[in-house]
Each structure stands twice: as C-alpha cells, then as structure tokens.
Scaffold this active site. Structure first.
Site, PDB file in Angstrom:
ATOM      1  N   HIS A 306     -49.147  14.593  55.777  1.00 53.94           N
ATOM      2  CA  HIS A 306     -49.208  13.598  56.847  1.00 53.94           C
ATOM      3  C   HIS A 306     -49.630  12.261  56.240  1.00 53.94           C
ATOM      4  CE1 HIS A 306     -50.189  11.674  60.670  1.00 53.94           C
ATOM      5  NE2 HIS A 306     -49.476  12.639  61.224  1.00 53.94           N
ATOM      6  N   ASP A 364     -46.433  20.076  63.384  1.00 57.88           N
ATOM      7  CA  ASP A 364     -45.082  20.661  63.453  1.00 57.88           C
ATOM      8  C   ASP A 364     -45.006  22.044  62.826  1.00 57.88           C
ATOM      9  OD1 ASP A 364     -44.397  17.378  62.901  1.00 57.88           O
ATOM     10  OD2 ASP A 364     -43.618  18.420  64.662  1.00 57.88           O
TER      11      ASP A 364
HETATM   12  C1  SDX Z   1     -45.233  13.787  62.354  1.00 55.52           C
HETATM   13  O1  SDX Z   1     -47.324   9.403  61.733  1.00 55.52           O
HETATM   14  C2  SDX Z   1     -47.595  10.288  62.605  1.00 55.52           C
HETATM   15  O2  SDX Z   1     -48.614  10.243  63.243  1.00 55.52           O
HETATM   16  C3  SDX Z   1     -46.530  11.351  62.793  1.00 55.52           C
HETATM   17  C4  SDX Z   1     -46.870  12.501  63.730  1.00 55.52           C
HETATM   18  C5  SDX Z   1     -47.015  12.021  65.154  1.00 55.52           C
HETATM   19  O3  SDX Z   1     -47.683  12.715  65.934  1.00 55.52           O
HETATM   20  O4  SDX Z   1     -46.367  10.997  65.513  1.00 55.52           O
HETATM   21  O5  SDX Z   1     -48.075  13.114  63.308  1.00 55.52           O
HETATM   22  C6  SDX Z   1     -45.756  13.543  63.726  1.00 55.52           C
HETATM   23  O6  SDX Z   1     -44.289  13.148  61.975  1.00 55.52           O
HETATM   24  C7  SDX Z   1     -45.938  14.780  61.467  1.00 55.52           C
HETATM   25  C8  SDX Z   1     -45.315  14.853  60.034  1.00 55.52           C
HETATM   26  C9  SDX Z   1     -44.084  15.756  60.126  1.00 55.52           C
HETATM   27  N1  SDX Z   1     -43.304  15.696  58.862  1.00 55.52           N
HETATM   28  C10 SDX Z   1     -43.228  16.753  58.041  1.00 55.52           C
HETATM   29  O7  SDX Z   1     -43.874  17.789  58.169  1.00 55.52           O
HETATM   30  C11 SDX Z   1     -42.241  16.560  56.894  1.00 55.52           C
HETATM   31  C12 SDX Z   1     -42.889  17.004  55.581  1.00 55.52           C
HETATM   32  N2  SDX Z   1     -43.974  16.021  55.273  1.00 55.52           N
HETATM   33  C13 SDX Z   1     -43.604  14.948  54.346  1.00 55.52           C
HETATM   34  O8  SDX Z   1     -42.299  14.463  54.494  1.00 55.52           O
HETATM   35  C14 SDX Z   1     -44.712  13.899  54.249  1.00 55.52           C
HETATM   36  O9  SDX Z   1     -45.897  14.555  54.127  1.00 55.52           O
HETATM   37  C15 SDX Z   1     -44.865  12.867  55.340  1.00 55.52           C
HETATM   38  C16 SDX Z   1     -43.590  12.113  55.577  1.00 55.52           C
HETATM   39  C17 SDX Z   1     -45.315  13.482  56.608  1.00 55.52           C
HETATM   40  C18 SDX Z   1     -45.926  11.874  54.868  1.00 55.52           C
HETATM   41  O10 SDX Z   1     -45.424  11.280  53.743  1.00 55.52           O
HETATM   42  P1  SDX Z   1     -46.221  10.044  53.047  1.00 55.52           P
HETATM   43  O11 SDX Z   1     -47.478   9.727  53.743  1.00 55.52           O
HETATM   44  O12 SDX Z   1     -45.258   8.946  52.833  1.00 55.52           O
HETATM   45  O13 SDX Z   1     -46.695  10.677  51.722  1.00 55.52           O
HETATM   46  P2  SDX Z   1     -45.821  10.754  50.436  1.00 55.52           P
HETATM   47  O14 SDX Z   1     -44.408  11.096  50.827  1.00 55.52           O
HETATM   48  O15 SDX Z   1     -46.072   9.530  49.657  1.00 55.52           O
HETATM   49  O16 SDX Z   1     -46.429  12.033  49.742  1.00 55.52           O
HETATM   50  C19 SDX Z   1     -47.594  11.910  48.953  1.00 55.52           C
HETATM   51  C20 SDX Z   1     -47.403  12.946  47.866  1.00 55.52           C
HETATM   52  C21 SDX Z   1     -46.045  12.826  47.173  1.00 55.52           C
HETATM   53  O17 SDX Z   1     -46.189  13.293  45.857  1.00 55.52           O
HETATM   54  P3  SDX Z   1     -46.333  12.134  44.669  1.00 55.52           P
HETATM   55  O18 SDX Z   1     -45.110  11.239  44.784  1.00 55.52           O
HETATM   56  O19 SDX Z   1     -47.621  11.402  44.959  1.00 55.52           O
HETATM   57  O20 SDX Z   1     -46.356  12.946  43.395  1.00 55.52           O
HETATM   58  O21 SDX Z   1     -47.418  14.272  48.434  1.00 55.52           O
HETATM   59  C22 SDX Z   1     -46.152  14.897  48.252  1.00 55.52           C
HETATM   60  C23 SDX Z   1     -45.162  13.805  47.886  1.00 55.52           C
HETATM   61  O22 SDX Z   1     -44.137  14.333  47.052  1.00 55.52           O
HETATM   62  N3  SDX Z   1     -45.805  15.524  49.511  1.00 55.52           N
HETATM   63  C24 SDX Z   1     -45.296  16.744  49.652  1.00 55.52           C
HETATM   64  C25 SDX Z   1     -45.164  16.935  51.030  1.00 55.52           C
HETATM   65  N4  SDX Z   1     -45.566  15.844  51.678  1.00 55.52           N
HETATM   66  C26 SDX Z   1     -45.958  14.961  50.739  1.00 55.52           C
HETATM   67  N5  SDX Z   1     -44.954  17.676  48.755  1.00 55.52           N
HETATM   68  C27 SDX Z   1     -44.462  18.838  49.267  1.00 55.52           C
HETATM   69  N6  SDX Z   1     -44.296  19.114  50.566  1.00 55.52           N
HETATM   70  C28 SDX Z   1     -44.646  18.183  51.478  1.00 55.52           C
HETATM   71  N7  SDX Z   1     -44.491  18.426  52.768  1.00 55.52           N
END
Ligand code: SDX
Length: 430
Positions: A306, A364
C-alpha cells in the site's frame, strides 16, 4: 497552528515557506509561492510526498495502521454503525441522531430508482461487457437525465446530486450484473435497508420470493463501511481534479470509477482472487512469492502492499473476520482459496523481502474471497468497491466545492523533450 517556516538555500538566496500543522498527522510546507520565488517547480511523480489539499474527512496513519472517518476509528464504525450512518458522517461531519438518521435514510431510499429510460441504455452494451465499463458509461450518463442537480454552485442541487449518487449506485450496479447474466432487472424495494436492497436487486428473480440473509446483509454493509473513503487515493484525487474544473458531479464520479478500475487500485480485489485461483494450492505459493520478489518479473502479489500503510491495513483485519463469518454461512470454511490466502499471508508476513519493504495484506486481499462466497462473480468485485466509495468521492468533492479557496487543479512538469526547432518540408525530411 504554530508559526514556523521551512527555509532552504537556492543559489545565493535563502527561500522560506510557511509550515502548516494539521490537527493530527504530518505538517505541510506551503510551497504555493515557490515558482514565483524561484521559477522552479517541485518534482514528485506519484505524489509520494505531496499533500494536494486540506481535508477534514479521513485520516490515515500508515505506520500505525490507523484509519479514522471524521475522527472515529474504522473498527468502531464497522462494529457499531451501519453504512448509511457512515455515509451521513462522511458527508456532514457528525454521526446522525435518530431523527437525522431516519430523515437521511428516507431521502436515500426515495432516490433508489433510476429513470426508466436508463434501462434501454444497458442494451447498447454487449452482454459480456465488463460491469465496470457499464458503470463508467451509465454513471456518466446520469448527467443526461438529472438536469435539476447539475448546478454545482447551488448547495441544494449539490445535496440532491449527492443523495442521488449514493442512492442510485446500488441500483445501477445490480442492473449491470443482471444485464451480464441475461436476467431481468429487479426494482429496489423501499422497505429494505441499503445492503439488503442491493443483495435482492442482484440475486432475486421474478419467479420466486427472495429472502435476504440478515448475516450476509450485515456483512455486506460492513464491507461498504470499510471501503467508503480513504483520504486522497488515486480515484478520489481523480474526482477532485475533475470537479475542480466545475464538471457536474455525475461526470466526476464516472471519472473516479474509471480510475478505481485499475488493478493497482480498486481492481486489486478482482486481481487478488484471480491470483489465488491461479496459485490454486498452498504448495505453489513459494513459486509466486519468488516471482513477486524478482525485479525482472512484473508479477506482484495482488492484495499486498500500500502506498500509505506500512503496517497492517486496519480494514484487512476486519475484512478477514468478515470473510470467516460469511464462509461459515454460505461458503466452505475450508474453501481452498481461503486456505491459499491464509498460507500466503503467513509466508509473506515472515518473508524478509515483505518485512523489509513493509508489504502487508491490504483490504483487497480478503474482500474477493468474501464476495465470491456471497455469490458475486469476480467481475463485480470492483463494482461493489465503487458502490461503497461513491460516498467518499461525493464527500471529498463536496468539501472541495465548498472550499472558498478552491481553484482548478493544474500541475506543471519537468520538460525533457525536444527544444524549439523549425518544421521542414516533407520533401526535405529524412
Ligand atoms: C487500494 O491509496 C489508497 O488508499 C488505495 C486504497 C483505497 O482504499 O482507496 O487503499 C485501495 O488501491 C489498495 C491497494 C490495492 N493494490 C494492490 O493490492 C496491488 C498490489 N500492490 C502494489 O501494486 C503496490 O503495493 C501499490 C500500488 C498498492 C503501492 O505501490 P507504491 O506505493 O507505488 O509502492 P511501490 O510500487 O513503489 O513498491 C515499493 C516496493 C517496490 O520494490 P522496489 O522497487 O523498492 O525494489 O515494494 C514492491 C515494489 O516492487 N512491492 C511489491 C508489491 N507492492 C510493492 N512487491 C510484490 N508484491 C507487491 N504487491
């Protein structure tokens, strides 16, 4: 409010900007005058360190896993209120008294029908259209039907549009589902509560009486409360930006629905269930965890991570309990998907990569299993998220419109494209 400034040296100048404190949470540095003072912009793609607005609606402490709606903890609201009480709280800032609740529920109930011509709107879609595509189209089209609540400068029309949106979203969503399975639309019934009405519009058929299961209706109501608002997330920011141009509320909500559809946002509940289904059995989890950790593999564990929560999403804990409650009634408590989810969560929460990156299950992760057990197809999961989030979008839109300092949102950029050059005749190119 403390009178503090943040200063930094730029060349041989020192620039100073006021620091504003909130009631709780991080303070902000007001840089609205930065460009005038420096001819430079800030640069923050994804807005990881940017506050886009001032708001009194929802507060999140991502490190502590805290979520407050108008100061009330989400755990208490999920336990002690129903969804329409929470809607009233988000819209007006206080929990309703008994009389206020009765009036509000009455107003919402009497707006649950849609214009009869809307029915024909659906027949323009293919039956296999994704219900979110139908939602974007039909909600945007509401502005073609309700001309008496489009003037955003009129508080009464803003209130009518708000009530209409909250009231009609379940009807429109249920119609999208019925259309996709070739069953007739079911009209709302005014003697049912919000969530019971929605379940009946989705699952009743004209040939027999449909009796709502009160435990499922309460579970769905709780799911709606959990999804109602979440500060300045991507879809809410979309609604605010669309509304900042003066677009009508129906068009703004349609824009929010479009943004929510993405798998990184509201589409994650559908994607999480598809992922659990693809994993299939607990023994295949290590392979997927390895893929999620592989920088060269775009695969991510859907339902994990998140932007704000670097602790357990407080909604996920309640969602997990609701999932168990529902599976006891209508699913299989030994549902293989639930077994995969529990084992995946256990592994992920002990894995160095997830611990170091503070990746916890989000709302989710368990919602998909719950909604599937309730009888919804995966394609409807994000639609339900949109039904619940409509009140948050509307409350945030209303707060923005009523802010006297409100102006159109218009970010700038760091331009790295071609510098000025002259057009040459096509014969002279190449
Ligand atoms: C919702 O914003 C809100 O409030 C949203 C929400 C709401 O109520 O409105 O809470 C609803 O959207 C919840 C989130 C649902 N999405 C998912 O579950 C999809 C999977 N999650 C990822 O896509 C990700 O965690 C995000 C998009 C939710 C957040 O991404 P960020 O904050 O941009 O973080 P990032 O992508 O920069 O990740 C940080 C690190 C990265 O590694 P590095 O580049 O630092 O090496 O963590 C890793 C990412 O690769 N990472 C994951 C991961 N999520 C982040 N690695 C594996 N699996 C994951 N799910």
């Amino acid at each position: 409010m403390t009178d503090k400034n943040a200063s930094f040296a730029l060349g041989n100048e020192t620039l100073s900007f006021p620091i504003k404190d909130g009631s709780i949470g991080p303070s902000v540095i007001d840089i609205s005058k930065l460009y005038g003072a420096s001819k430079m912009f800030t640069y923050d793609p994804g807005f990881t360190s940017t506050a886009s607005c001032e708001s009194k609606i929802t507060y999140i402490d991502g490190d502590e896993g805290v979520l407050l709606y108008r100061g009330y903890p989400i755990e208490q609201l999920a336990e002690h209120t129903d969804f329409l009480e929470t809607c009233y709280l988000l819209l007006y800032g206080e929990l309703p008294t008994a009389d206020e609740k009765e009036d509000f529920v009455g107003r919402v109930t009497r707006h649950t029908m849609v214009h009869e011509q809307m029915n024909r709107f659906y027949s323009g879609f293919r039956r296999d259209a994704h219900p979110m595509a139908v939602m974007v189209g039909t909600v945007g089209a509401l502005s073609a039907f309700y001309h008496d609540s489009l003037d955003i400068t009129d508080p009464f029309q803003r209130m009518v549009a708000s009530i209409r949106m909250i009231a009609k979203m379940p009807t429109i969503a249920a119609m999208a589902y019925k259309y996709s399975i070739g069953q007739p639309f079911i009209y709302p019934k005014n003697d049912l509560d919000y969530s019971s009405n929605f379940l009946r519009m989705c699952f009743a058929i004209p040939c027999e009486e449909y009796v709502v299961n009160p435990i499922l209706s309460r579970a769905l109501d709780r799911i709606f409360i959990l999804h109602a608002d979440h500060e300045q997330n991507a879809s809410t920011s979309t609604v605010r930006l669309a509304g900042s141009s003066g677009a009508n509320p129906f068009a703004c909500i349609a824009a929010g629905i479009a943004c929510l559809w993405g798998p990184a946002h509201g589409g994650a509940n559908e994607a999480a269930l598809d992922m659990l289904t693809e994993i299939g059995t607990p023994d295949r989890i290590p392979h997927y965890v390895a893929r999620a950790k592989d920088k060269n593999d775009p695969f991510r564990l859907m339902g994990f991570g998140h932007r704000v929560y670097k602790n357990y999403d407080p909604r996920a804990k309640i969602m997990q309990q609701t999932c168990h409650d529902v599976l006891k009634i209508v699913g299989n408590p030994d549902d293989p998907l639930l077994q995969v989810a529990i084992e995946l969560e256990r592994i992920a929460l002990h894995d160095e990569y997830f611990i170091e990156k503070k990746l916890y299950p989000n709302i989710d992760f368990y919602s998909g299993i719950t909604l599937k057990a309730m009888g919804f197809p995966t394609s409807m999961f994000t639609v339900l998220f949109a039904v619940a989030r409509t009140v948050g979008w509307i409350a945030q839109w209303k707060e923005m419109i009523e802010d006297p300092s409100q102006k159109i949102g218009r970010p700038r950029q760091l331009y790295t494209g071609a510098v000025r050059r002259d057009v040459t005749a096509v014969a002279d190119r190449g």
